[in-house]
Write a protein that holds these residues in place. Structure first.
Motif, PDB file in Angstrom:
ATOM      1  N   ALA A   1       0.830  -1.206   0.000  1.00  0.00           N
ATOM      2  CA  ALA A   1       0.000   0.000   0.000  1.00  0.00           C
ATOM      3  C   ALA A   1       0.865   1.256   0.000  1.00  0.00           C
ATOM      4  CB  ALA A   1      -0.932  -0.004   1.206  1.00  0.00           C
ATOM      5  N   ALA A   2       2.008   1.206   0.703  1.00  0.00           N
ATOM      6  CA  ALA A   2       2.915   2.352   0.717  1.00  0.00           C
ATOM      7  C   ALA A   2       3.452   2.639  -0.675  1.00  0.00           C
ATOM      8  CB  ALA A   2       4.064   2.097   1.690  1.00  0.00           C
ATOM      9  N   LEU A   3       3.789   1.583  -1.415  1.00  0.00           N
ATOM     10  CA  LEU A   3       4.263   1.766  -2.785  1.00  0.00           C
ATOM     11  C   LEU A   3       3.157   2.321  -3.676  1.00  0.00           C
ATOM     12  CD1 LEU A   3       6.324  -1.535  -3.194  1.00  0.00           C
ATOM     13  CD2 LEU A   3       7.181   0.766  -2.712  1.00  0.00           C
ATOM     14  N   LEU A   4       1.942   1.871  -3.451  1.00  0.00           N
ATOM     15  CA  LEU A   4       0.807   2.350  -4.244  1.00  0.00           C
ATOM     16  C   LEU A   4       0.540   3.828  -3.995  1.00  0.00           C
ATOM     17  CD1 LEU A   4      -1.528   1.448  -6.150  1.00  0.00           C
ATOM     18  CD2 LEU A   4      -2.884   1.079  -4.087  1.00  0.00           C
ATOM     19  N   LEU A   5       0.698   4.263  -2.740  1.00  0.00           N
ATOM     20  CA  LEU A   5       0.397   5.643  -2.370  1.00  0.00           C
ATOM     21  C   LEU A   5       1.586   6.589  -2.526  1.00  0.00           C
ATOM     22  CD1 LEU A   5      -1.652   4.915   0.877  1.00  0.00           C
ATOM     23  CD2 LEU A   5      -2.559   5.722  -1.309  1.00  0.00           C
ATOM     24  N   LEU A   6       2.738   6.057  -2.892  1.00  0.00           N
ATOM     25  CA  LEU A   6       3.947   6.872  -2.983  1.00  0.00           C
ATOM     26  C   LEU A   6       3.795   8.082  -3.905  1.00  0.00           C
ATOM     27  CD1 LEU A   6       6.893   7.311  -2.198  1.00  0.00           C
ATOM     28  CD2 LEU A   6       7.540   5.758  -4.063  1.00  0.00           C
ATOM     29  N   PRO A   7       3.233   7.941  -5.123  1.00  0.00           N
ATOM     30  CA  PRO A   7       3.102   9.135  -5.983  1.00  0.00           C
ATOM     31  C   PRO A   7       2.242  10.221  -5.361  1.00  0.00           C
ATOM     32  CG  PRO A   7       2.775   7.121  -7.249  1.00  0.00           C
ATOM     33  CD  PRO A   7       2.775   6.722  -5.815  1.00  0.00           C
ATOM     34  N   PHE A   8       1.145   9.831  -4.692  1.00  0.00           N
ATOM     35  CA  PHE A   8       0.270  10.824  -4.061  1.00  0.00           C
ATOM     36  C   PHE A   8       1.006  11.544  -2.926  1.00  0.00           C
ATOM     37  CE2 PHE A   8      -2.346   7.450  -5.822  1.00  0.00           C
ATOM     38  CZ  PHE A   8      -3.303   8.154  -6.542  1.00  0.00           C
TER      39      PHE A   8
ATOM     40  N   VAL B   1       4.516  19.866  -3.685  1.00  0.00           N
ATOM     41  CA  VAL B   1       3.899  21.000  -4.364  1.00  0.00           C
ATOM     42  C   VAL B   1       4.006  22.254  -3.495  1.00  0.00           C
ATOM     43  CG1 VAL B   1       1.606  20.493  -3.432  1.00  0.00           C
ATOM     44  CG2 VAL B   1       1.819  21.788  -5.556  1.00  0.00           C
ATOM     45  N   PRO B   2       4.425  23.392  -4.069  1.00  0.00           N
ATOM     46  CA  PRO B   2       4.513  24.633  -3.281  1.00  0.00           C
ATOM     47  C   PRO B   2       3.144  25.063  -2.766  1.00  0.00           C
ATOM     48  CG  PRO B   2       5.727  24.823  -5.354  1.00  0.00           C
ATOM     49  CD  PRO B   2       4.940  23.557  -5.433  1.00  0.00           C
ATOM     50  N   GLY B   3       3.155  25.717  -1.598  1.00  0.00           N
ATOM     51  CA  GLY B   3       1.902  26.123  -0.985  1.00  0.00           C
ATOM     52  C   GLY B   3       1.076  27.045  -1.856  1.00  0.00           C
ATOM     53  N   VAL B   4       1.736  27.985  -2.551  1.00  0.00           N
ATOM     54  CA  VAL B   4       0.988  28.937  -3.369  1.00  0.00           C
ATOM     55  C   VAL B   4       0.309  28.234  -4.536  1.00  0.00           C
ATOM     56  CG1 VAL B   4       3.011  29.542  -4.790  1.00  0.00           C
ATOM     57  CG2 VAL B   4       1.128  31.175  -4.509  1.00  0.00           C
ATOM     58  N   VAL B   5       0.960  27.203  -5.092  1.00  0.00           N
ATOM     59  CA  VAL B   5       0.337  26.433  -6.175  1.00  0.00           C
ATOM     60  C   VAL B   5      -0.880  25.691  -5.651  1.00  0.00           C
ATOM     61  CG1 VAL B   5       0.681  24.556  -7.831  1.00  0.00           C
ATOM     62  CG2 VAL B   5       2.515  26.215  -7.419  1.00  0.00           C
ATOM     63  N   LEU B   6      -0.762  25.108  -4.473  1.00  0.00           N
ATOM     64  CA  LEU B   6      -1.880  24.394  -3.871  1.00  0.00           C
ATOM     65  C   LEU B   6      -3.052  25.340  -3.615  1.00  0.00           C
ATOM     66  CD1 LEU B   6      -2.610  21.569  -2.861  1.00  0.00           C
ATOM     67  CD2 LEU B   6      -1.776  22.225  -0.611  1.00  0.00           C
TER      68      LEU B   6
ATOM     69  N   GLY C   1     -14.275  26.645   2.398  1.00  0.00           N
ATOM     70  CA  GLY C   1     -13.999  25.311   1.872  1.00  0.00           C
ATOM     71  C   GLY C   1     -12.616  25.208   1.275  1.00  0.00           C
ATOM     72  N   MET C   2     -12.193  26.248   0.575  1.00  0.00           N
ATOM     73  CA  MET C   2     -10.864  26.256  -0.031  1.00  0.00           C
ATOM     74  C   MET C   2      -9.777  26.219   1.040  1.00  0.00           C
ATOM     75  SD  MET C   2      -8.227  28.740  -0.700  1.00  0.00           S
ATOM     76  CE  MET C   2      -9.017  30.336  -0.919  1.00  0.00           C
ATOM     77  N   ILE C   3      -9.936  26.999   2.097  1.00  0.00           N
ATOM     78  CA  ILE C   3      -8.929  27.037   3.162  1.00  0.00           C
ATOM     79  C   ILE C   3      -8.856  25.692   3.882  1.00  0.00           C
ATOM     80  CG2 ILE C   3      -8.160  28.240   5.226  1.00  0.00           C
ATOM     81  CD1 ILE C   3      -8.206  29.966   2.720  1.00  0.00           C
ATOM     82  N   ILE C   4     -10.010  25.122   4.193  1.00  0.00           N
ATOM     83  CA  ILE C   4     -10.034  23.831   4.881  1.00  0.00           C
ATOM     84  C   ILE C   4      -9.356  22.758   4.034  1.00  0.00           C
ATOM     85  CG2 ILE C   4     -11.571  21.988   5.703  1.00  0.00           C
ATOM     86  CD1 ILE C   4     -13.540  24.199   6.514  1.00  0.00           C
ATOM     87  N   LEU C   5      -9.601  22.792   2.718  1.00  0.00           N
ATOM     88  CA  LEU C   5      -9.004  21.799   1.823  1.00  0.00           C
ATOM     89  C   LEU C   5      -7.486  21.900   1.802  1.00  0.00           C
ATOM     90  CD1 LEU C   5      -9.271  19.586  -0.325  1.00  0.00           C
ATOM     91  CD2 LEU C   5      -9.486  21.405  -2.036  1.00  0.00           C
ATOM     92  N   ILE C   6      -6.960  23.110   1.672  1.00  0.00           N
ATOM     93  CA  ILE C   6      -5.506  23.222   1.573  1.00  0.00           C
ATOM     94  C   ILE C   6      -4.829  22.888   2.899  1.00  0.00           C
ATOM     95  CG2 ILE C   6      -5.578  24.891  -0.316  1.00  0.00           C
ATOM     96  CD1 ILE C   6      -5.088  27.112   1.656  1.00  0.00           C
ATOM     97  N   VAL C   7      -5.473  23.196   4.021  1.00  0.00           N
ATOM     98  CA  VAL C   7      -4.898  22.803   5.315  1.00  0.00           C
ATOM     99  C   VAL C   7      -4.889  21.278   5.438  1.00  0.00           C
ATOM    100  CG1 VAL C   7      -5.199  22.893   7.813  1.00  0.00           C
ATOM    101  CG2 VAL C   7      -5.537  24.957   6.456  1.00  0.00           C
ATOM    102  N   ALA C   8      -5.963  20.631   5.032  1.00  0.00           N
ATOM    103  CA  ALA C   8      -6.026  19.167   5.094  1.00  0.00           C
ATOM    104  C   ALA C   8      -4.980  18.532   4.189  1.00  0.00           C
ATOM    105  CB  ALA C   8      -7.422  18.695   4.713  1.00  0.00           C
TER     106      ALA C   8
END
Length: 258
Positions: free
Chosen positions: A95-102, A109-114, A127-134
């Motif tokens: 599972a770790a190998l499967l999730l490695l790309p994510f 990814v830089p914070g500003v891009v996210l 909603g946008m703020i909660i998503l990026i914090v998560a």
């Protein structure tokens, strides 16, 4: 004797903390005196700006509380998602190998891009703020649990399986002690990172929150106000650390320092 040693240790710890604060404030004052008021506000100017903000009701209802709610909601989602996936990846290496790309993408990814991508996905708002914090918190929690569980002695895992130890006892006696310390440390790091991206997101696309207050101070060239908002965000992180994360540390690790 033990009590005396403990009191002495606490006094020495407090002394070093006070010296650290004095050194920080001294360096800040020295830099402010040589950097100019527009670039760097002094500690005293920042304090006056903070008192002025605290005296305004809108700052609490439209500045601090929205940010606090968004950060806690996103942080909680990040703990749930990262904790669940990290637990699975720690027990099942496939599972770790499967999730490695994510994990790699979210960690790199830089914070500003996210923030920009979240604005495209969710629009502007809470909603946008909660998503990026998560999304910022989850990889840190995931890696802590994965690494902690991966460090458990395989011989012990084989032994508990051979003796058919109940799942609950495996969790409390084998796995939980292995992940307790890295999990608490990861929560501290994830909380600070979550607050930073929340402020960034609110600065770029929100009409409430500390980031929005920061944007207003920047537009008015109010340097002490900028530093006051930054100080509030740091105090919020410290308050959460001293309450929720301290309780978590005490429960998982059987104690800990402030």
């Amino acid at each position: 004797m033990k009590n005396s040693l403990r009191i002495l240790k606490l006094r020495r710890s407090l002394l070093w903390r006070l010296l650290g604060c004095a050194l920080f404030l001294g360096a800040w004052q020295w830099a402010a005196a040589r950097g100019g008021g527009l670039a760097l506000a002094s500690p005293l100017e920042t304090w006056f700006a903070l008192v002025d903000l605290a005296a305004q009701p809108w700052f609490w209802t439209q500045g601090m509380l929205p940010t606090l709610g968004r950060v806690l909601a996103g942080f909680g989602l990040g703990i749930l998602a990262g904790g669940l996936l990290g637990w699975i990846a720690g027990i099942y290496p496939e599972a770790a190998l499967l999730l490695l790309p994510f994990r790699w993408v979210l960690s790199s990814v830089p914070g500003v891009v996210l923030v920009i991508l979240a604005m495209l996905w969710c629009g502007v708002g809470s909603g946008m703020i909660i998503l990026i914090v998560a999304l910022t918190s989850a990889p840190t929690i995931y890696m802590a649990l994965q690494e902690g569980l991966g460090a458990v002695d395989p011989a012990l895992c084989e032994m508990v399986r051979a003796y058919r130890v109940p799942l609950r006892k495996r969790f409390t006696e084998l796995y939980l002690p292995a992940v307790a310390a890295p999990l608490v440390s990861a929560c501290v790091v994830a909380l600070g990172g979550g607050m930073r991206v929340a402020i960034l997101g609110e600065t770029l696309g929100a009409s409430q929150g500390l980031g929005y207050t920061l944007a207003l101070a920047r537009a008015d060239l109010n340097t002490p106000g900028l530093y006051a908002v930054a100080l509030v965000s740091m105090l919020l992180v410290r308050a959460i650390e001293a309450t929720f994360l301290r309780c978590l540390r005490n429960k998982l690790c059987g104690g800990g320092r402030a």
